[in-house]
Write an enzyme that holds these catalytic residues in place. Structure first.
Site: not given
Ligand code: CMX
Length: 441
Positions: A271, A373
């Site tokens: 987050h 971010d």
């Molecule tokens: N890099 C690598 N892998 C990623 C990714 C990224 N930026 N975003 C998603 N994935 C992966 C997930 O880890 C997940 O992998 P697994 O199935 O192996 O566990 C897969 O793709 C599916 O995930 P998703 O359904 O697309 O994404 P989620 O809704 O589960 O998660 C989030 C969303 C933001 C946690 C994720 O995209 C992420 O970890 N991003 C990087 C961290 C980040 O930038 N967070 C900030 C978000 C905004 C905020 O709140 O400030």
């Protein structure tokens, strides 16, 4: 009672009556069906919360009371000579549901300046932590120490009618928003500037005064703070910081307890902490590649290495959004106007060209596009705020505007204690085999 409080009461009475009718006449209407996958995978897409202040569209991005970020940048009042919206105006919009006038914004700036005194024991509580403590830990400890000031908690202890909860929540909201910049600036100056603190300047708007107390009096930085405080404020109700604040508030915990809980959620790397992770990731990439601006193929290699190390690319992806975050675009536009030649900003833009196709190729990432971010750190570094562990505190001060306006609405609408049903995997297996009924639990 101030006129904004009176106006809020009128709006709240109107909406409360509408909500009562809605529940009476349509309370049994189904919103959705819930799948087993949704229960295990973070409850994505289940419409189980009501938040008045903003609504997120997966493709278009956030709208605050119907206004998109570009519309807010056009329509909200600005500081004299400034071009970015004053977050006081956005707070008014989220709370009241109407665009503010210049006078409304000045009223809020003045009120928050008058209410900004922070008792010394709050600073003492922060001082009791080791200097190595993370700034988010210091920030939350400061908020918790300030909880002794809660008007709601005092009134509840004395015994109040539930019809008046909203009034005390409103007072706590205004006091807490007024005081947060002081606490955040104290954390920053204590940790990074040898404890040389800067007194507030009550003549400045809320963001400019925050910038001043941090030690940045540059007009460009003040404008950045106004934009930053506006765009990070709210992202509807289901994100971790907003949902946690709402959940804890539903137990009638006061604004200080509820907001501190929300901040502990914001401090997680998936987050709000992602903003420090982004800049850390870019700086390590630059260092590993020997400095300067890397080539696109070098960035590509670094992204692939990050993924093969089992890490996420920070600043990319989102639980709801499926396009480039308009909060990223707003910061990009700010950078194009004020610092188009900044080296770090140019790297951020190259990363933007490189990362999405790589994430898309993985086949599992639902949103390969940048979130809020991905850009913020490069702007802060440009103006000299290089201490990236502090960045989530800035996010937190802004997030207060949305989640505390929402808490006022929660109490005004008399929303219930939040208590969803949980089941065990054993129960899920029986359900999958048709041996138990969902409604029987
Ligand atoms: N890099 C690598 N892998 C990623 C990714 C990224 N930026 N975003 C998603 N994935 C992966 C997930 O880890 C997940 O992998 P697994 O199935 O192996 O566990 C897969 O793709 C599916 O995930 P998703 O359904 O697309 O994404 P989620 O809704 O589960 O998660 C989030 C969303 C933001 C946690 C994720 O995209 C992420 O970890 N991003 C990087 C961290 C980040 O930038 N967070 C900030 C978000 C905004 C905020 O709140 O400030």
């Amino acid at each position: 009672m101030g006129y904004i409080k009176e106006k809020f009461k009128v709006k709240a009475d109107e909406l409360s009556a509408e909500v009562k009718d809605l529940i009476k006449n349509h309370g049994n209407k189904k919103l959705d069906d819930v799948t087993i996958a949704q229960a295990y995978q973070g409850m994505r897409g289940i419409p189980g919360l009501v938040t008045e202040t903003s609504l997120l569209d997966a493709n278009e991005g956030i709208r605050f009371r119907g206004y998109s970020i570009p519309e807010l940048r056009d329509n909200l009042p600005k500081a004299p000579g400034g071009a970015e919206p004053l977050p006081e105006g956005l707070f008014y919009l989220m709370l009241i549901g109407e665009l503010p006038t210049e006078a409304d914004v000045q009223y809020l700036s003045g009120m928050w300046a008058r209410r900004s005194h922070v008792p010394n024991y709050v600073f003492d509580a922060i001082e009791a932590l080791p200097i190595t403590a993370h700034p988010m830990t210091m920030f939350t400890v400061g908020i918790m120490a300030l909880q002794t000031e809660s008007d709601f908690a005092k009134a509840y202890a004395e015994g109040i009618n539930k019809k008046d909860y909203w009034s005390h929540m409103y007072e706590d909201t205004m006091n807490l928003i007024a005081r947060l910049p002081r606490i955040a600036a104290y954390v920053y100056r204590r940790k990074y500037k040898e404890g040389k603190h800067i007194q507030p300047n009550g003549m400045l708007d809320w963001s400019a005064n925050f910038a001043h107390m941090l030690g940045y009096d540059d007009e460009g930085f003040k404008e950045l703070m106004r934009l930053y405080m506006t765009i990070h404020s709210d992202h509807e109700g289901g994100n971790v910081s907003a949902h946690t604040t709402h959940l804890v508030g539903s137990a009638l915990s006061d604004a200080y307890l509820s907001f501190a809980a929300g901040m502990n959620g914001l401090a997680g790397p998936l987050h709000g902490l992602a903003n420090q992770e982004v800049i850390r990731w870019i700086l390590s990439m630059r260092e590993e590649l020997g400095g300067g601006i890397p080539t696109k193929s070098q960035i590509e290699q670094y992204v692939r290495k990050t993924l093969s190390d089992g890490k996420v690319v920070p600043g990319y992806g989102h639980a709801v959004l499926r396009k480039t975050d308009p909060r990223f675009t707003a910061q990009m536009e700010f950078a194009k106007k004020h610092l188009p030649d900044d080296e770090l900003v140019r790297i951020v833009w190259m990363v933007y060209e490189t990362v999405p196709p790589i994430l898309q190729d993985l086949g599992k990432v639902k949103n390969p596009w940048p979130n809020v971010d991905a850009h913020s750190g490069a702007l802060l570094v440009h103006y000299g705020l290089v201490e990236y562990e502090f960045y989530t505190v800035l996010f937190g001060v802004s997030r207060a505007l949305g989640v505390l306006a929402s808490l006022c609405w929660d109490r005004a609408l008399g929303l219930s204690l939040e208590r969803p049903k949980s089941v065990t995997t054993e129960w899920m297996k029986l359900f999958a085999e048709g041996k138990v009924e969902a409604s029987a639990e």
